[in-house]
Design a protein around this motif. Structure first.
Motif, PDB file in Angstrom:
ATOM      1  N   ALA A   1      15.464  11.904   6.159  1.00 50.04           N
ATOM      2  CA  ALA A   1      14.816  11.655   7.450  1.00 50.04           C
ATOM      3  C   ALA A   1      13.441  12.308   7.426  1.00 50.04           C
ATOM      4  O   ALA A   1      13.005  12.917   8.401  1.00 50.04           O
ATOM      5  CB  ALA A   1      15.663  12.207   8.585  1.00 50.04           C
ATOM      6  N   PHE A   2      12.769  12.211   6.295  1.00 52.22           N
ATOM      7  CA  PHE A   2      11.504  12.898   6.100  1.00 52.22           C
ATOM      8  C   PHE A   2      10.365  12.083   6.708  1.00 52.22           C
ATOM      9  O   PHE A   2      10.338  10.856   6.583  1.00 52.22           O
ATOM     10  CB  PHE A   2      11.239  13.104   4.602  1.00 52.22           C
ATOM     11  N   PRO A   3       9.412  12.729   7.348  1.00 49.34           N
ATOM     12  CA  PRO A   3       8.258  11.995   7.876  1.00 49.34           C
ATOM     13  C   PRO A   3       7.559  11.218   6.759  1.00 49.34           C
ATOM     14  O   PRO A   3       7.244  11.771   5.703  1.00 49.34           O
ATOM     15  CB  PRO A   3       7.356  13.101   8.425  1.00 49.34           C
ATOM     16  N   GLY A   4       7.344   9.938   7.002  1.00 46.86           N
ATOM     17  CA  GLY A   4       6.646   9.115   6.025  1.00 46.86           C
ATOM     18  C   GLY A   4       7.522   8.525   4.944  1.00 46.86           C
ATOM     19  O   GLY A   4       7.050   7.709   4.134  1.00 46.86           O
ATOM     20  N   TRP A   5       8.811   8.908   4.903  1.00 46.74           N
ATOM     21  CA  TRP A   5       9.716   8.325   3.903  1.00 46.74           C
ATOM     22  C   TRP A   5      10.091   6.909   4.303  1.00 46.74           C
ATOM     23  O   TRP A   5      10.418   6.638   5.449  1.00 46.74           O
ATOM     24  CB  TRP A   5      10.977   9.186   3.782  1.00 46.74           C
ATOM     25  N   ILE A   6      10.038   5.978   3.337  1.00 52.71           N
ATOM     26  CA  ILE A   6      10.304   4.564   3.615  1.00 52.71           C
ATOM     27  C   ILE A   6      11.629   4.109   3.013  1.00 52.71           C
ATOM     28  O   ILE A   6      12.448   3.493   3.690  1.00 52.71           O
ATOM     29  CB  ILE A   6       9.153   3.691   3.087  1.00 52.71           C
TER      30      ILE A   6
ATOM     31  N   GLY B   1       2.427   7.887   2.266  1.00 52.17           N
ATOM     32  CA  GLY B   1       1.234   8.377   1.595  1.00 52.17           C
ATOM     33  C   GLY B   1       1.449   9.737   0.960  1.00 52.17           C
ATOM     34  O   GLY B   1       2.515  10.349   1.066  1.00 52.17           O
ATOM     35  N   MET B   2       0.424  10.220   0.300  1.00 58.83           N
ATOM     36  CA  MET B   2       0.485  11.457  -0.473  1.00 58.83           C
ATOM     37  C   MET B   2       0.800  12.678   0.392  1.00 58.83           C
ATOM     38  O   MET B   2       1.576  13.554  -0.015  1.00 58.83           O
ATOM     39  CB  MET B   2      -0.847  11.670  -1.199  1.00 58.83           C
ATOM     40  N   GLN B   3       0.233  12.764   1.570  1.00 63.84           N
ATOM     41  CA  GLN B   3       0.451  13.945   2.404  1.00 63.84           C
ATOM     42  C   GLN B   3       1.913  14.081   2.805  1.00 63.84           C
ATOM     43  O   GLN B   3       2.451  15.193   2.864  1.00 63.84           O
ATOM     44  CB  GLN B   3      -0.432  13.879   3.653  1.00 63.84           C
ATOM     45  N   ASP B   4       2.576  12.956   3.082  1.00 63.18           N
ATOM     46  CA  ASP B   4       4.005  13.003   3.428  1.00 63.18           C
ATOM     47  C   ASP B   4       4.831  13.541   2.265  1.00 63.18           C
ATOM     48  O   ASP B   4       5.751  14.344   2.454  1.00 63.18           O
ATOM     49  CB  ASP B   4       4.498  11.611   3.809  1.00 63.18           C
ATOM     50  N   LEU B   5       4.493  13.119   1.058  1.00 62.52           N
ATOM     51  CA  LEU B   5       5.215  13.604  -0.120  1.00 62.52           C
ATOM     52  C   LEU B   5       4.990  15.099  -0.319  1.00 62.52           C
ATOM     53  O   LEU B   5       5.934  15.850  -0.612  1.00 62.52           O
ATOM     54  CB  LEU B   5       4.761  12.834  -1.365  1.00 62.52           C
TER      55      LEU B   5
ATOM     56  N   GLY C   1       0.784  -1.228   0.000  1.00 62.52           N
ATOM     57  CA  GLY C   1       0.000   0.000   0.000  1.00 62.52           C
ATOM     58  C   GLY C   1       0.814   1.276   0.000  1.00 62.52           C
ATOM     59  O   GLY C   1       0.296   2.345   0.322  1.00 62.52           O
ATOM     60  N   HIS C   2       2.090   1.197  -0.347  1.00 66.82           N
ATOM     61  CA  HIS C   2       2.926   2.396  -0.370  1.00 66.82           C
ATOM     62  C   HIS C   2       2.584   3.302  -1.549  1.00 66.82           C
ATOM     63  O   HIS C   2       2.145   2.821  -2.605  1.00 66.82           O
ATOM     64  CB  HIS C   2       4.411   2.012  -0.498  1.00 66.82           C
TER      65      HIS C   2
END
Length: 247
Positions: free
Chosen positions: A40-45, A66-70, A9-10
């Motif tokens: 070190a971005f929030p939501g980065w995998i 998800g989209m908001q993190d990007l 689901g990424h």
């Protein structure tokens, strides 16, 4: 190491860069590695840098929660005032593509899920196919079906089909991004082969030698796409977040 799995689901972002010289490819890879190594971005995998083989360029295969993190990353001051100007200077073409994995299949001899890693020796091919948004589902289904006959092609390892969501470039002005085309108007095919010779033999095989399954696939694919572009790559660098990101 990153894996391509539709069940994860990424949000998968494929940043495609073209340039005019091999020397500039070295610069692109250096800049991309620096970003990946400090991410070190929030939501980065994860991020995996690919170096162009057939033509000068790079691709960065990035997974986000998800989209908001990007969007938060795109609105960051460092991205606007450093990252965008640097890449505008050393590229001739940029396309930042937001996608989701529709399907990912491997040769039966490989098993498991598709791994993206410089620790492997995959010869990777990335195709960008334009499509009318209304036909996107038909195209992804057609492309996924190709696995049934690709398993008999020497050198084939895997094929992943990614449904395009939105595409952007760096031309928004003042470090912002501009939307390219319409939402859902492209599909990305990420395939792995055992080497350049195998892929070239497959790509240049005379039409008269195609199997009936390949001929039917090619006719259907060509009836659905509005454009096609491709390059071959080697994964050269990867890094994943130290702590698992919950999707």
């Amino acid at each position: 190491m990153p894996f391509i799995n539709p069940e994860d689901g990424h949000l998968t972002v494929l940043n495609l860069f073209k340039t005019d010289t091999r020397a500039r490819v070295d610069t692109l890879v250096k800049e991309m590695k620096a970003i990946v190594d400090t991410a070190a971005f929030p939501g980065w995998i994860s991020s995996t840098v690919h170096r162009g083989e057939q033509n000068p360029g790079t691709a960065n295969f990035i997974q986000w929660r998800g989209m908001q993190d990007l969007e938060t990353r795109y609105n960051d001051s460092e991205f606007k005032h450093h990252t965008v100007p640097v890449f505008r200077e050393i590229t001739t073409f940029v396309r930042l593509m937001q996608t989701e994995v529709d399907s990912s299949r491997r040769h039966p001899a490989l098993g498991g899920v598709t791994e993206v890693s410089p620790g492997r020796d995959d010869y990777t091919v990335i195709e960008i196919l334009g499509v009318d948004p209304a036909e996107q589902g038909a195209l992804t289904a057609t492309l996924a079906g190709a696995h049934s006959w690709l398993v008999d092609v020497p050198g084939y390892r895997s094929q992943s089909v990614l449904r395009g969501i939105r595409s952007r470039n760096l031309e928004g002005g003042e470090g912002t991004l501009a939307t390219v085309g319409a939402d859902n108007d492209f599909v990305v095919v990420y395939s792995q082969w055992d080497g350049k010779d195998s892929y070239d033999a497959f790509r240049t095989q005379a039409d008269a030698q195609w199997s009936s399954a390949r001929r039917g696939f090619q006719d259907r694919r060509n009836s659905l796409i509005t454009s096609a572009d491709w390059n071959s790559y080697r994964a050269v660098h990867t890094r994943s977040a130290e702590q698992p990101v919950t999707v």
